[in-house]
Write an enzyme that holds these catalytic residues in place. Structure first.
Site, PDB file in Angstrom:
ATOM      1  CB  SER A   1      -0.636  -0.009   1.075  1.00  0.00           C
ATOM      2  OG  SER A   1      -0.280   0.385   2.404  1.00  0.00           O
TER       3      SER A   1
ATOM      4  CG  HIS B   1      -4.031  -2.594  -0.158  1.00  0.00           C
ATOM      5  ND1 HIS B   1      -4.924  -1.420   0.165  1.00  0.00           N
ATOM      6  CD2 HIS B   1      -3.244  -2.814   1.154  1.00  0.00           C
ATOM      7  CE1 HIS B   1      -4.221  -0.368   1.385  1.00  0.00           C
ATOM      8  NE2 HIS B   1      -3.664  -1.005   2.055  1.00  0.00           N
TER       9      HIS B   1
ATOM     10  CE  LYS C   1      -6.983  -2.022   3.403  1.00  0.00           C
ATOM     11  NZ  LYS C   1      -7.248  -3.046   4.256  1.00  0.00           N
TER      12      LYS C   1
END
Length: 438
Positions: A220, A248, A280
């Site tokens: 990230s 991610h 996310k």
């Protein structure tokens, strides 16, 4: 925190900080065990606050969003193009996801009220875990209430003082906290440097009972990925487990969003432990581990973050499951996200910005240098209607401070053009007004 300040400027900040505290309530004597100023990092934090005060700058942190944090949002009553959220596929706010969460509230209530081991199961948890395991090509999965807590409790519980944890130097705080809790020997290697990982593993493995190689699928801070095939080979050759944090990566990497293994054409069964988050791409909150059934069953019955923690809230489990169903049915969202990520990276590079090693998937950093300068640019950018995340010392080394742009499938070409233009304007404006002392 130097923030690019000269020694004289730092002394002035300390003096100002002391004066500012002069009218506060009496504090314990300096050096006392009751003196909070002795806490780790408190001095750096206070210096940063004093620097912002002296420069009459607003903190770039804790920005108040007025509503849904989507590709376009409102901060402080003003519309912004939002690159500060992890809503990668635009599913946070999707009507189908919202309806699934509301239906779960109607059936199960808001909270399960206790841990699953004592207060029983909800079928939502099992359905979500089955879907997550299938997504990663694993036998089973287990969900937790927090992505951060997932790494802390699993790594802390899996490893012990006689073990070795070898990890990328850029690994997330949750992983290092889990390693610290475990008591295992912890060895970082230079970011994405598998030759360095090999040297460290070869020198340290023999003295350890068990070993864990720990990497992220999509970092990230830099927007890059490890060489997964080499990670698998290294772990297997040294009789170590391989754990990949896909926080991610899910919905971001690979043609259908199945993560780093799909993106690099690697058999996912070569990874022992897949970790991911629900907050996310899956627009909920929580984390999970996907692995062989035997280790998942062991974690379910013994991991403190499962046994002694409340279960995932039903509306969050339902939202994550609905998001995963949409991701499976609509891979075109992943294609749009990847096109936008490359588009933004290329636009910024064309204007001379340092985007580091970003592969242009969903995370594009812009490395600006000093912390003070980065905060100024972030403020100027927000004034121009663009929100980005700010990362400054001590989260990164001084002179590596950066803005991070988190791209969504819902951004369009005009958004990408405007952010590149407005960032250039913001940097130019700060460059014209910045004091030579900083």
């Amino acid at each position: 925190m130097s923030g690019g300040l000269s020694a004289a400027a730092r002394m002035a900040l300390l003096a100002r900080l002391s004066k500012r505290r002069g009218g506060d309530a009496p504090r314990p004597e300096a050096g006392s065990a009751r003196d909070f100023s002795t806490l780790p990092g408190m001095r750096d934090f206070s210096l940063l606050q004093a620097a912002l005060d002296q420069l009459e700058m607003q903190s770039p942190l804790f920005q108040k969003h007025d509503g849904l944090a989507a590709a376009h949002s409102r901060i402080g009553g003003r519309p912004v193009i939002n690159f500060a959220s992890y809503n990668y596929l635009g599913l946070n706010g999707d009507r189908r996801v919202q309806e699934a969460a509301k239906a779960a509230v109607d059936r199960y209530g808001v909270s399960p009220s206790a841990s699953r081991i004592t207060s029983g199961e909800r079928d939502l948890h099992g359905r979500l875990e089955t879907a997550l395991a299938e997504w990663h090509g694993a036998e089973a999965a287990l969900t937790f209430v927090s992505g951060h807590a997932t790494n802390v409790t699993v790594i802390g519980h899996l490893m012990g003082p006689r073990d070795l944890i070898l990890h990328d130097a850029a690994i997330h705080n949750s992983c290092t906290e889990g390693a610290r809790l475990s008591g295992a020997r912890r060895l970082p290697f230079a970011h994405n440097d598998m030759a360095a990982a090999e040297r460290e593993m070869a020198s340290a493995r023999r003295g350890a009972q068990r070993a864990l190689l720990l990497v992220e699928g999509h970092y990230s801070m830099d927007g890059d990925s490890p060489d997964l095939a080499r990670c698998v080979e290294l772990a297997h050759r040294h009789d170590a487990w391989l754990m990949v944090d896909e926080a991610h990566s899910l919905g971001v990497l690979g043609p259908t969003g199945r993560g780093v293994a799909e993106a690099q054409g690697v058999d996912p069964t070569g990874v022992d432990l897949w970790m991911g988050t629900l907050s996310k791409t899956l627009s909920a909150c929580g984390g999970y581990i996907a692995a062989r059934a035997e280790v998942i069953d062991w974690l379910r019955h013994t991991a403190p973050g499962s046994v002694y923690s409340v279960a995932l809230a039903p509306p969050l489990a339902a939202a994550a499951l609905a998001s995963l169903d949409i991701l499976r049915a609509e891979p075109e969202r992943v294609a749009r996200l990847q096109r936008n990520g490359r588009g933004l990276r290329d636009r910024l590079r064309a204007r001379g910005f340092d985007t580091g090693g970003s592969q242009g998937s969903a995370i594009v950093p812009v490395i600006l240098g000093s912390s003070i300068r980065t905060v100024k640019v972030a403020g100027a950018l927000l004034e121009r209607g663009v929100a980005a995340q700010v990362v400054i010392f001590p989260a990164v080394p001084e002179q590596s401070a950066r803005l991070r742009f988190f791209v969504s499938s819902e951004h369009d070409e005009d958004d990408l053009d405007r952010v590149a233009e407005r960032l250039a304007e913001s940097v130019a404006a700060v460059g014209r007004t910045e004091s030579p002392a900083f």
